[in-house]
Write an enzyme that holds these catalytic residues in place. Structure first.
Site, PDB file in Angstrom:
ATOM      1  N   LYS A 129     -12.592  16.701  57.059  1.00 37.10           N
ATOM      2  CA  LYS A 129     -11.826  15.576  56.534  1.00 37.10           C
ATOM      3  C   LYS A 129     -12.714  14.380  56.172  1.00 37.10           C
ATOM      4  CE  LYS A 129      -7.690  16.807  59.181  1.00 37.10           C
ATOM      5  NZ  LYS A 129      -6.734  16.318  60.202  1.00 37.10           N
ATOM      6  N   PHE A 165       4.435   9.220  60.075  1.00 29.67           N
ATOM      7  CA  PHE A 165       2.989   9.196  59.820  1.00 29.67           C
ATOM      8  C   PHE A 165       2.601   9.820  58.481  1.00 29.67           C
ATOM      9  CE2 PHE A 165       3.874  13.093  62.222  1.00 29.67           C
ATOM     10  CZ  PHE A 165       3.256  14.054  61.437  1.00 29.67           C
ATOM     11  N   ARG A 171     -10.269  27.337  65.388  1.00 27.89           N
ATOM     12  CA  ARG A 171      -9.450  26.397  66.159  1.00 27.89           C
ATOM     13  C   ARG A 171     -10.073  26.125  67.529  1.00 27.89           C
ATOM     14  NH1 ARG A 171      -4.782  24.875  63.946  1.00 27.89           N
ATOM     15  NH2 ARG A 171      -3.646  24.645  65.909  1.00 27.89           N
ATOM     16  N   THR A 176      -5.843  18.811  68.916  1.00 26.86           N
ATOM     17  CA  THR A 176      -5.551  17.905  67.808  1.00 26.86           C
ATOM     18  C   THR A 176      -5.858  16.451  68.146  1.00 26.86           C
ATOM     19  OG1 THR A 176      -3.821  19.409  67.101  1.00 26.86           O
ATOM     20  CG2 THR A 176      -3.770  17.221  66.154  1.00 26.86           C
ATOM     21  N   ARG A 182     -13.863  18.048  67.844  1.00 26.52           N
ATOM     22  CA  ARG A 182     -13.074  16.839  68.096  1.00 26.52           C
ATOM     23  C   ARG A 182     -13.426  16.204  69.440  1.00 26.52           C
ATOM     24  NH1 ARG A 182      -7.825  19.994  66.042  1.00 26.52           N
ATOM     25  NH2 ARG A 182      -7.928  19.485  63.816  1.00 26.52           N
ATOM     26  N   ASN A 230      -9.000  13.118  62.731  1.00 27.49           N
ATOM     27  CA  ASN A 230      -9.558  14.001  63.767  1.00 27.49           C
ATOM     28  C   ASN A 230     -10.566  15.007  63.221  1.00 27.49           C
ATOM     29  OD1 ASN A 230      -7.845  15.774  62.497  1.00 27.49           O
ATOM     30  ND2 ASN A 230      -6.561  16.168  64.285  1.00 27.49           N
ATOM     31  N   HIS A 268      -9.535  20.193  59.836  1.00 25.04           N
ATOM     32  CA  HIS A 268      -8.275  20.942  59.827  1.00 25.04           C
ATOM     33  C   HIS A 268      -8.630  22.410  59.767  1.00 25.04           C
ATOM     34  CE1 HIS A 268      -4.395  22.591  58.601  1.00 25.04           C
ATOM     35  NE2 HIS A 268      -5.091  23.302  57.726  1.00 25.04           N
TER      36      HIS A 268
END
Length: 139
Positions: free
Chosen positions: A10, A58, A86, A92, A104, A114, A117
């Site tokens: 991100k 959000f 993951r 998350t 993270r 965060n 994805h």
């Protein structure tokens, strides 16, 4: 069984200079990077990607964030690629749910910004890969 998953590095991770670190972790895990592109997310792709969140408080901020700067979109392949990435990503919420040693957990500060994805299921991966890399949709 070999799977494909979509990963987004991100805009916050790109801005903070973590692209190389994240890609290195992916490669060290043994996942294959089949496609990789640095781009700014178009609004229509971002809206389709996060359609399940439409109407939530959000959502507007999420779209503004994900389209607000360059990101890296990638297709990863490997045995259990979805679960493997993951696990690398961590929970998350980087502060409350992600453990040290995860992307993270090591670098994240906020729940929305965060860093990464990763698709959460085979169905999501197929849908997301078709959005970001249409050339892979039929393969």
């Amino acid at each position: 069984m070999t799977e494909r998953t979509l990963v987004l590095i991100k805009p916050d991770a790109v801005a903070r200079g973590y692209v190389g670190e994240i890609l290195g972790r992916i490669e060290r895990k043994g996942l294959t990077i089949s496609a990789l592109e640095l781009r700014t997310a178009p609004g229509d792709i971002a809206a389709a990607h996060y359609a399940e969140h439409e109407g939530r408080p959000f959502y507007p901020g999420l779209l503004e964030f994900i389209t607000g700067g360059p990101l890296v979109a990638a297709v990863l392949e490997g045995p259990r690629a979805i679960a493997a990435f993951r696990q690398l990503a961590g929970g998350t919420d980087p502060v409350e749910k992600a453990v040290p040693g995860t992307i993270r957990g090591d670098f994240g500060l906020e729940a929305q910004e965060n860093l990464v994805h990763g698709s959460d299921s085979v169905e999501s991966a197929e849908r997301e890969i078709a959005l970001w890399f249409p050339q892979f949709a039929a393969n």
